[in-house]
Design a protein around this motif. Sequence first.
Motif, PDB file in Angstrom:
ATOM      1  N   ASP A 192      41.006  27.288  47.634  1.00  0.00           N
ATOM      2  CA  ASP A 192      39.932  26.296  47.696  1.00  0.00           C
ATOM      3  C   ASP A 192      40.036  25.599  49.046  1.00  0.00           C
ATOM      4  O   ASP A 192      41.048  24.938  49.321  1.00  0.00           O
ATOM      5  CB  ASP A 192      40.103  25.284  46.543  1.00  0.00           C
ATOM      6  CG  ASP A 192      39.032  24.208  46.559  1.00  0.00           C
ATOM      7  OD1 ASP A 192      38.273  24.121  47.543  1.00  0.00           O
ATOM      8  OD2 ASP A 192      38.969  23.428  45.585  1.00  0.00           O
ATOM      9  N   HIS A 228      42.947  20.319  48.009  1.00  0.00           N
ATOM     10  CA  HIS A 228      43.498  19.230  47.191  1.00  0.00           C
ATOM     11  C   HIS A 228      44.983  19.458  46.881  1.00  0.00           C
ATOM     12  O   HIS A 228      45.783  18.520  46.896  1.00  0.00           O
ATOM     13  CB  HIS A 228      42.731  19.110  45.870  1.00  0.00           C
ATOM     14  CG  HIS A 228      41.300  18.731  46.053  1.00  0.00           C
ATOM     15  ND1 HIS A 228      40.909  17.575  46.672  1.00  0.00           N
ATOM     16  CD2 HIS A 228      40.156  19.378  45.713  1.00  0.00           C
ATOM     17  CE1 HIS A 228      39.582  17.511  46.700  1.00  0.00           C
ATOM     18  NE2 HIS A 228      39.098  18.600  46.127  1.00  0.00           N
ATOM     19  N   THR A 247      41.996  21.839  39.242  1.00  0.00           N
ATOM     20  CA  THR A 247      43.207  21.493  39.998  1.00  0.00           C
ATOM     21  C   THR A 247      44.179  20.707  39.118  1.00  0.00           C
ATOM     22  O   THR A 247      45.392  20.955  39.132  1.00  0.00           O
ATOM     23  CB  THR A 247      42.814  20.685  41.257  1.00  0.00           C
ATOM     24  OG1 THR A 247      41.907  21.481  42.018  1.00  0.00           O
ATOM     25  CG2 THR A 247      44.017  20.341  42.098  1.00  0.00           C
ATOM     26  N   ASP A 305      44.429  28.307  41.988  1.00  0.00           N
ATOM     27  CA  ASP A 305      43.380  27.285  41.841  1.00  0.00           C
ATOM     28  C   ASP A 305      42.213  27.672  42.752  1.00  0.00           C
ATOM     29  O   ASP A 305      42.411  27.914  43.942  1.00  0.00           O
ATOM     30  CB  ASP A 305      43.937  25.913  42.245  1.00  0.00           C
ATOM     31  CG  ASP A 305      42.932  24.809  42.016  1.00  0.00           C
ATOM     32  OD1 ASP A 305      42.082  24.940  41.114  1.00  0.00           O
ATOM     33  OD2 ASP A 305      43.001  23.793  42.750  1.00  0.00           O
ATOM     34  N   THR A 306      41.020  27.758  42.196  1.00  0.00           N
ATOM     35  CA  THR A 306      39.877  28.205  42.997  1.00  0.00           C
ATOM     36  C   THR A 306      38.862  27.074  43.179  1.00  0.00           C
ATOM     37  O   THR A 306      38.954  26.018  42.546  1.00  0.00           O
ATOM     38  CB  THR A 306      39.198  29.431  42.335  1.00  0.00           C
ATOM     39  OG1 THR A 306      38.632  29.028  41.084  1.00  0.00           O
ATOM     40  CG2 THR A 306      40.193  30.554  42.114  1.00  0.00           C
TER      41      THR A 306
HETATM   42 MG   LIG Z   1      39.886  21.619  42.383  1.00  0.00          MG
END
Ligand SMILES: [Mg+2]
Length: 228
Positions: free
Chosen positions: A40, A44, A17, A88-89
């Motif tokens: 995700d 976040h 991230t 982003d995973t």
């Molecule tokens: Mg992350």
Amino acid sequence: MSFTFALMSPKGGVGKTTTAVILASQIVRLGKSVTLIEADPNAHLQRWARQGRLPDSVQVVFDDDPDGLSLQGHIDCAREQSDYIVIDTEGTNNDRAFIAAHCADLVIIPMQFSSMDLAGATAAMGRLDRMEQDGGSPIFRALVPTKVSQAIRPASQIETELALTAAGIPILSPGIVEKDAYRLMLANGCLLQDLPLYTKVANIQPAIDNIQAVLNAMAEFYGNAIQT
Ligand SMILES: [Mg+2]
Ligand SMILES: Nc1ncnc2c1ncn2[C@@H]1O[C@H](COP(=O)(O)OP(=O)(O)OP(=O)(O)O)[C@@H](O)[C@H]1O
């Protein structure tokens, strides 16, 4: 024509991230637009973006399908809107991350110099190799060291680099240096270059120079990969 990065690692907490956000920061500094797609469930990026401190050139989209079936649709939409896409995973060995990898121009696998991260990164590389063989199209990917010390090159780093070289796995240099500015950027909901607007921070130029050098290394790696 947009360009898509996917951040993936089966290991949690390696800096996916953080890397996504510093890449987005530098893309915007270079006058381009970016869509961050968050694949995700821990959200976040959503929490970061919700503070309302991002310029219009940054869009954040939440992909809420754990199977990754809606991911391609999000990418197609983002391609209409932005010069760059950064996915982003989640930090587990999940199928959605591999779908993201399949859709990306360049897969970035962040890793720290530790035997655990090395095992996770090489396992991810192996699965991408098999996907490449099954799918027939190349998946360009590179390991990027994260939380690197600026001052020293510890023995764990030297050992890991030797193991990767022996296995023929490329690792980009320089890595992403461990910097408090990167943590503050996530906490303050802003891009790296806007951090001084929101908090007291030491000179951020070294952090900006670091991410530009990382971006240059990615561009060089990708350029070489597509020529071979
Ligand atoms: Mg992350
Ligand atoms: N280059 C860096 N400098 C300083 N701190 C960092 C750096 N990279 C990551 N961190 C810190 O390490 C922690 C994990 O980073 P991050 O959340 O980016 O990892 P992740 O791979 O996305 O984790 P997860 O798998 O849980 O999604 C965070 O506290 C973050 O602030």
